[in-house]
Design an enzyme around this catalytic site. Structure first.
Site, PDB file in Angstrom:
ATOM      1  N   SER A  20      53.333  38.416   1.115  1.00  0.00           N
ATOM      2  CA  SER A  20      54.783  37.657   1.362  1.00  0.00           C
ATOM      3  C   SER A  20      55.466  38.434   1.239  1.00  0.00           C
ATOM      4  CB  SER A  20      54.528  36.231   0.149  1.00  0.00           C
ATOM      5  OG  SER A  20      53.324  35.552   0.859  1.00  0.00           O
ATOM      6  N   LYS A  62      57.565  39.031   3.480  1.00  0.00           N
ATOM      7  CA  LYS A  62      58.528  37.747   4.389  1.00  0.00           C
ATOM      8  C   LYS A  62      60.570  38.600   4.500  1.00  0.00           C
ATOM      9  CE  LYS A  62      55.156  34.491   3.855  1.00  0.00           C
ATOM     10  NZ  LYS A  62      54.582  33.361   2.389  1.00  0.00           N
ATOM     11  N   TYR A  84      58.515  30.084  -4.581  1.00  0.00           N
ATOM     12  CA  TYR A  84      57.697  28.682  -3.475  1.00  0.00           C
ATOM     13  C   TYR A  84      58.028  27.874  -4.631  1.00  0.00           C
ATOM     14  CZ  TYR A  84      55.254  32.690  -1.536  1.00  0.00           C
ATOM     15  OH  TYR A  84      55.194  33.676  -0.721  1.00  0.00           O
ATOM     16  N   VAL A 106      50.270  37.822  -2.330  1.00  0.00           N
ATOM     17  CA  VAL A 106      49.381  37.479  -2.515  1.00  0.00           C
ATOM     18  C   VAL A 106      47.944  38.948  -2.711  1.00  0.00           C
ATOM     19  CG1 VAL A 106      49.098  35.092  -2.264  1.00  0.00           C
ATOM     20  CG2 VAL A 106      48.233  37.504  -0.739  1.00  0.00           C
ATOM     21  N   TYR A 139      52.171  38.596  12.190  1.00  0.00           N
ATOM     22  CA  TYR A 139      52.987  37.682  11.152  1.00  0.00           C
ATOM     23  C   TYR A 139      51.320  38.552  10.199  1.00  0.00           C
ATOM     24  CZ  TYR A 139      52.107  34.962   6.850  1.00  0.00           C
ATOM     25  OH  TYR A 139      51.823  35.081   5.389  1.00  0.00           O
TER      26      TYR A 139
HETATM   27  N1  GLN Z   1      49.023  36.815   4.311  1.00  0.00           N
HETATM   28  C1  GLN Z   1      49.123  36.069   2.952  1.00  0.00           C
HETATM   29  C2  GLN Z   1      49.109  34.305   3.730  1.00  0.00           C
HETATM   30  O1  GLN Z   1      49.612  34.427   4.772  1.00  0.00           O
HETATM   31  C3  GLN Z   1      50.434  36.148   2.008  1.00  0.00           C
HETATM   32  C4  GLN Z   1      51.028  35.055   1.512  1.00  0.00           C
HETATM   33  C5  GLN Z   1      51.091  35.698  -0.198  1.00  0.00           C
HETATM   34  O2  GLN Z   1      50.907  36.591  -0.303  1.00  0.00           O
HETATM   35  N2  GLN Z   1      51.629  34.333  -0.816  1.00  0.00           N
HETATM   36  O3  GLN Z   1      48.308  33.799   3.611  1.00  0.00           O
END
Ligand code: GLN
Length: 450
Positions: free
Chosen positions: A66, A69, A243, A261, A191
């Protein structure tokens, strides 16, 4: 490089302090992520001059997840502009987990580009042409943010592609309400690829520093996005980047940030630094525990909270007095009496809105009875932004209208060429190479024709 090692020592200190924290779990819904080493802990900091500092496993590769993003959001903003992007993805904190169905009630528009739903839309907004496919644009942009060519960890990509039904479901759901600007399968595939781009903590710190530095990579010198886009991305990171922990994070740590993550975490101090950590053990919100704790500690120790005022009052105006007290003043009584009526203000550093306000205030106060000519010494001014310059000109014009002559010491031409100054201030503002010449001119003016 031993004095600056003190900065590295501060990072080493944080490493030492938090490396033994064993709290948290690796993300296992992307099976490949469980191959990471839970002992790994890296920290990196990059200054606005491009100086790089690191400690621990700062060169260990891991995938962006993420943390990609904000940078893909930056690409969408650069391609389409804020108003168009805003039609497809909002900028409100969702207060929900990253993989929640955070869609606006009636429109189905995702809450923001930091949660999965909004990030998939941001990815779908990246122009996709046969000549330059969307993912090529994304990888190029991520690489420019990092200042080196990045690549994809194919194993992590395949692992998420094989198990990413929740994200596919999200994409179809968004599509069903009519607000996904591309094919859901293709958008989610792109993505997943962007999430699998491989970086190190040092890369991430450079990427964060580029946002903090107004879109210019401080290491490579390349302009990656405009200052406007960088500010927009940092704003959304500040309110949505963590978040359902975003509010608490802004309250306690006070820095725009983004977690991922795989264990990456970035934080940016606007106009100050980019910071990144890597450690795979995550808390319940999907944030690296050691990273979270280390960045919190650093922010507290170095006073980095965004809402604290970093500008020291009084650091712009270095002198506000009358010309008779200058060391260069002649002993002659008559000459001194004239000089008592000449105000002198000296300024230093970079002039922005805040700094110029101080200079203008000092000009008003200068001289006896707030009257008479005033010398403004700009020799120690290192620069002025457009806002500061316009305000300074407007202030000098007002001063002239009140009948107060200003003589500016400006050998570097910070005020701009004479014609521009005349246009802006309505007067031929005399400019001098030295303070003594300027004072002499004002004193002679006061003495009148001989
Ligand atoms: N690729 C992960 C997902 O879409 C990224 C989520 C994250 O890093 N919080 O679930």
């Amino acid at each position: 490089m031993s004095a600056a090692e003190a900065v590295t020592d501060a990072l080493r200190d944080l490493h030492r302090r938090f490396v033994d924290v064993r709290e948290g779990e690796r993300a296992d819904y992307i099976p490949e992520l469980t191959r990471s080493d839970t002992r790994d802990f890296g920290l990196a900091l990059v200054s606005m001059d491009g100086h790089r500092y690191s400690a621990g496993a700062a060169r260990t590769p891991f995938t962006l997840q993420s943390v990609s993003k904000p940078f893909v959001y930056a690409l969408a903003l650069s391609s389409l502009g804020l108003d168009e992007v805003d039609r497809w993805v909002g900028a409100e904190p969702s207060g929900e987990a990253y993989n929640a169905i955070s869609l606006e009630r009636r429109t189905g528009r995702p809450a923001n580009a930091m949660v999965n739903a909004g990030a998939i839309v941001a990815t779908a907004l990246v122009p996709d042409t046969p000549e330059v496919p969307a993912f090529t644009r994304i990888l190029t942009t991520l690489s420019r943010f990092a200042g080196r060519g990045l690549d994809v960890d194919e194993d992590v990509y395949a692992s998420e592609a094989a198990t990413g039904d929740r994200n596919r479901a999200l994409a179809y759901l968004i599509r069903s309400t009519g607000v996904l600007p591309a094919d859901p399968v293709a958008a989610v595939d792109t993505y997943f690829r962007q999430c699998a781009v491989r970086v190190t903590a040092v890369d991430l710190a450079v990427m964060a520093a580029t946002l903090a530095h107004g879109g210019v990579n401080p290491v490579s010198g390349e302009t990656v996005v405009t200052a406007d886009v960088a500010a927009q991305v940092l704003a959304v990171m500040a309110t949505c980047g963590m978040y359902n922990a975003s509010g608490e994070w802004l309250l306690r740590v006070g820095l725009p940030a983004k977690s991922g993550v795989s264990g990456g975490l970035i934080a940016a101090g606007p106009a100050r630094f980019g910071l990144a950590t890597y450690s795979p053990l995550l808390d319940a919100t999907g944030t690296s525990v050691r990273g979270r704790d280390a960045i919190s500690a650093l922010s507290e120790r170095l006073g980095l909270h965004l809402m604290r005022n970093p500008a020291l009052p009084g650091s712009t105006v270095t002198l506000a007095t009358t010309a008779d007290v200058l060391p260069s003043a002649p002993a002659d009584r008559e000459a001194r009496a004239l000089r008592e009526r000449v105000g002198v203000v000296a300024a230093q550093g970079a002039l922005d809105f805040t700094a110029v306000e101080r200079v203008l205030f000092a000009l008003d106060e200068a001289g006896p009875e707030r009257a008479g000519p005033v010398v403004l010494d700009l020799r120690e001014v290192t620069g002025a932004d457009g806002v500061a310059l316009a305000l300074l000109h407007a202030g000098l014009a007002r001063l002239a209208r009140e009948g107060r002559r200003a003589a500016v010491v400006d050998p570097a031409g910070r005020l701009g060429p004479p014609a521009l100054v005349r246009g802006r201030t309505g007067q031929d503002l005399p400019r001098y190479g030295s303070r003594e010449e300027a004072v002499e001119h004002c004193a002679r003016d006061l003495a009148g024709p001989a």
